[in-house]
Structures are given as structure tokens and as C-alpha cells.
Scaffold this motif. Structure first.
Motif, PDB file in Angstrom:
ATOM      1  N   SER A   1       7.907  -8.942   7.707  1.00 53.30           N
ATOM      2  CA  SER A   1       7.453  -9.109   6.543  1.00 53.30           C
ATOM      3  C   SER A   1       6.109  -8.762   6.217  1.00 53.30           C
ATOM      4  O   SER A   1       5.592  -8.500   5.078  1.00 53.30           O
TER       5      SER A   1
ATOM      6  N   ILE B   1       6.138  -5.176   5.060  1.00 50.88           N
ATOM      7  CA  ILE B   1       6.619  -5.239   3.723  1.00 50.88           C
ATOM      8  C   ILE B   1       5.713  -5.687   2.727  1.00 50.88           C
ATOM      9  O   ILE B   1       5.589  -4.722   1.525  1.00 50.88           O
ATOM     10  N   VAL B   2       4.653  -6.464   2.792  1.00 54.89           N
ATOM     11  CA  VAL B   2       3.469  -6.878   2.051  1.00 54.89           C
ATOM     12  C   VAL B   2       2.775  -5.722   1.796  1.00 54.89           C
ATOM     13  O   VAL B   2       2.255  -5.309   0.705  1.00 54.89           O
TER      14      VAL B   2
ATOM     15  N   VAL C   1       4.251  -3.105  -0.192  1.00 55.15           N
ATOM     16  CA  VAL C   1       4.192  -3.501  -1.609  1.00 55.15           C
ATOM     17  C   VAL C   1       2.775  -3.182  -2.150  1.00 55.15           C
ATOM     18  O   VAL C   1       2.491  -2.693  -3.300  1.00 55.15           O
TER      19      VAL C   1
ATOM     20  N   ALA D   1       2.064   0.272  -2.825  1.00 58.76           N
ATOM     21  CA  ALA D   1       2.773   0.828  -3.851  1.00 58.76           C
ATOM     22  C   ALA D   1       2.295   0.526  -5.132  1.00 58.76           C
ATOM     23  O   ALA D   1       2.026   1.233  -6.238  1.00 58.76           O
ATOM     24  N   VAL D   2       1.641  -0.828  -5.224  1.00 59.03           N
ATOM     25  CA  VAL D   2       1.076  -1.334  -6.414  1.00 59.03           C
ATOM     26  C   VAL D   2      -0.433  -0.322  -6.775  1.00 59.03           C
ATOM     27  O   VAL D   2      -0.518  -0.014  -7.875  1.00 59.03           O
TER      28      VAL D   2
ATOM     29  N   SER E   1      -5.663  -4.418  -4.784  1.00 56.24           N
ATOM     30  CA  SER E   1      -4.398  -4.539  -3.910  1.00 56.24           C
ATOM     31  C   SER E   1      -4.650  -3.581  -2.837  1.00 56.24           C
ATOM     32  O   SER E   1      -4.163  -3.646  -1.757  1.00 56.24           O
TER      33      SER E   1
END
Length: 56
Positions: A2, A5-6, A9, A12-13, A45
Motif C-alpha cells: 500500500s 500505491i500511495v 498516486v 500521478a497527482v 504531493s
């Protein structure tokens, strides 16, 4: 699992905010204050993703 994945993300942001600012600027649909806010979100981010990678 996880954690990766964070991080994905967050990256991606970062990319999405940069692309959104460029596209909206080209289309002359971007208020300067909104553009700075979008870039700030992207930079934040990206910074979080870098800190997570370094374990800090």
C-alpha cells in the motif's frame, strides 16, 4: 504494497497538476490564482512522495 500505491498516486497527482496548468494556460482558461494553487498542490504531493522514498 500500500505504501508503493500511495507513492504512485502522489507522483500521478504531481504530473496531473503540471499538465493541467499547461493545458489550461494554452487554452487561456486559467486564472493566475488558480494556477498557483494547482502548482502548489502538485509541488506538495511531489515533495511528500520524495520524503516517503527517502524514509524521512
Amino acid at each position: 504494497m500500500s505504501g508503493s500505491i500511495v507513492t504512485l498516486v502522489l507522483k500521478a497527482v504531481t504530473l496531473a497538476m503540471g499538465v493541467a496548468v499547461v493545458v489550461l494556460s494554452v487554452l487561456n482558461r486559467l486564472d493566475p490564482n488558480t494556477g498557483l494553487s494547482l502548482l502548489g498542490i502538485g509541488l506538495t504531493s511531489g515533495g511528500i512522495a520524495l520524503l516517503r522514498r527517502q524514509g524521512g
